[in-house]
Design a protein around this motif. Sequence first.
Motif, PDB file in Angstrom:
ATOM      1  N   LEU A 132      -2.204   9.313  -0.230  1.00 21.79           N
ATOM      2  CA  LEU A 132      -2.395   9.694  -1.637  1.00 21.79           C
ATOM      3  C   LEU A 132      -3.462  10.794  -1.687  1.00 21.79           C
ATOM      4  CD1 LEU A 132      -1.571   8.802  -4.632  1.00 21.79           C
ATOM      5  CD2 LEU A 132      -3.832   7.758  -4.691  1.00 21.79           C
ATOM      6  N   THR A 161      -6.061  12.970  -6.816  1.00 21.12           N
ATOM      7  CA  THR A 161      -5.092  12.415  -7.796  1.00 21.12           C
ATOM      8  C   THR A 161      -5.856  12.027  -9.068  1.00 21.12           C
ATOM      9  OG1 THR A 161      -3.707  11.569  -6.022  1.00 21.12           O
ATOM     10  CG2 THR A 161      -3.441  10.523  -8.167  1.00 21.12           C
ATOM     11  N   ILE A 197       0.833  -1.211   0.000  1.00 22.03           N
ATOM     12  CA  ILE A 197       0.000   0.000   0.000  1.00 22.03           C
ATOM     13  C   ILE A 197       0.870   1.266   0.000  1.00 22.03           C
ATOM     14  CG2 ILE A 197      -1.774   1.289   1.280  1.00 22.03           C
ATOM     15  CD1 ILE A 197      -2.841  -1.168  -0.168  1.00 22.03           C
ATOM     16  N   LEU A 257      -5.501   3.845   0.066  1.00 18.53           N
ATOM     17  CA  LEU A 257      -4.496   4.749  -0.516  1.00 18.53           C
ATOM     18  C   LEU A 257      -4.604   6.134   0.112  1.00 18.53           C
ATOM     19  CD1 LEU A 257      -4.883   3.830  -4.324  1.00 18.53           C
ATOM     20  CD2 LEU A 257      -3.211   2.939  -2.678  1.00 18.53           C
ATOM     21  N   ILE A 258      -5.825   6.612   0.245  1.00 17.76           N
ATOM     22  CA  ILE A 258      -6.023   7.967   0.780  1.00 17.76           C
ATOM     23  C   ILE A 258      -5.608   7.991   2.265  1.00 17.76           C
ATOM     24  CG2 ILE A 258      -7.802   9.695   1.312  1.00 17.76           C
ATOM     25  CD1 ILE A 258      -9.092   8.742  -1.460  1.00 17.76           C
ATOM     26  N   ASP A 259      -5.933   6.933   2.997  1.00 18.15           N
ATOM     27  CA  ASP A 259      -5.485   6.839   4.397  1.00 18.15           C
ATOM     28  C   ASP A 259      -3.957   6.873   4.482  1.00 18.15           C
ATOM     29  OD1 ASP A 259      -7.975   6.654   5.390  1.00 18.15           O
ATOM     30  OD2 ASP A 259      -7.902   4.505   5.863  1.00 18.15           O
ATOM     31  N   ASN A 260      -3.312   6.387   3.421  1.00 10.02           N
ATOM     32  CA  ASN A 260      -1.846   6.348   3.424  1.00 10.02           C
ATOM     33  C   ASN A 260      -1.218   7.560   2.758  1.00 10.02           C
ATOM     34  OD1 ASN A 260      -0.295   3.703   4.380  1.00 10.02           O
ATOM     35  ND2 ASN A 260      -2.450   3.260   3.933  1.00 10.02           N
ATOM     36  N   SER A 314       0.541   4.102  -2.814  1.00 10.92           N
ATOM     37  CA  SER A 314       0.109   5.453  -2.413  1.00 10.92           C
ATOM     38  C   SER A 314       1.124   6.512  -2.828  1.00 10.92           C
ATOM     39  CB  SER A 314      -0.058   5.533  -0.889  1.00 10.92           C
ATOM     40  OG  SER A 314      -0.869   4.489  -0.431  1.00 10.92           O
ATOM     41  N   ASP A 315       2.168   6.100  -3.515  1.00  9.61           N
ATOM     42  CA  ASP A 315       3.224   7.037  -3.910  1.00  9.61           C
ATOM     43  C   ASP A 315       2.678   7.992  -4.986  1.00  9.61           C
ATOM     44  OD1 ASP A 315       5.420   8.340  -4.872  1.00  9.61           O
ATOM     45  OD2 ASP A 315       6.597   6.533  -5.297  1.00  9.61           O
TER      46      ASP A 315
END
Length: 244
Positions: free
Chosen positions: A189, A193, A158, A184-187, A162-163
């Motif tokens: 991103l 995007t 993840i 992804l958003i929690d991480n 999420s990069d």
Amino acid sequence: MTGFVSFVGSGPGDPELLTLKAVDRLRRADAVLFDDLSSGPILDYAREEADLVGVGKRAGRMSPRQHHVSRLLVDYAAAGQRVVRLKSGDSGLFGRLEEEIIALREAGVAYEIIPGIPSAVAAAAAAGISLTRRMTARRVQFVTGHDVSGGLPDDLDIAALSDPRACTVVFMGKRTFPKLAALLIDNGLPPDTPAVLAESVSTPEQTLFRNTVTGLSERLSAEIGDKPALILYGPLANEESSND
Ligand SMILES: C[S@@+](CC[C@H](N)C(=O)[O-])C[C@H]1O[C@@H](n2cnc3c(N)ncnc32)[C@H](O)[C@@H]1O
């Protein structure tokens, strides 16, 4: 006499995206074992006398088990046939190529692998997107959104996905994208995007939906339809963007 198997990547569906080698092997094949996404006009290149055997998943019925497909390949080759194993896009991307190669090796059957245009590359071309961008997207990652049980694989990286400086293409991810997008958003991103949903790329049914990761997630939560699709997200360049 032992036959021979050519694994042929059929590209995303448009017969004009077949390679010359793919067409050559199709024209010489005694048998063509094809997946669902490698059917239609692509099969017109096979000889009329060739056996055309569908071994992919079809609406309303289960796909043949993998060992059955491998068995068929070995049996056709053992009967001295020239076999084409046609897989969509490039055979080596999410195509269970390895299982079939192992079966051929164990049976002592010779084979070759002919690359095809991956659907991810065709989707980027259809959307006018460059998968890499100088300074903003130095990395591209292809990932499956779907494990054997149909859920989001629980071993996805993840952090890498999420990069915001990588361009990511998700195969088979329509059903699970809302869950992936939340992770992804929690991480980290950014929710805005850019993202593209590319369906039935290079076929007459092709559709492209350009939005954001959040917008795509909302759309796919409401409706996924049944077309094959890819999801591209990241610092996507397209023909409207300025060069950098
Ligand atoms: C089993 S994978 C095979 C991928 C293939 N080996 C490739 O290189 O594109 C099947 C998935 O590829 C994607 N796919 C293949 N052809 C496509 C197309 N023409 N349009 C959109 N997605 C496609 C979809 O995600 C589909 O569910």
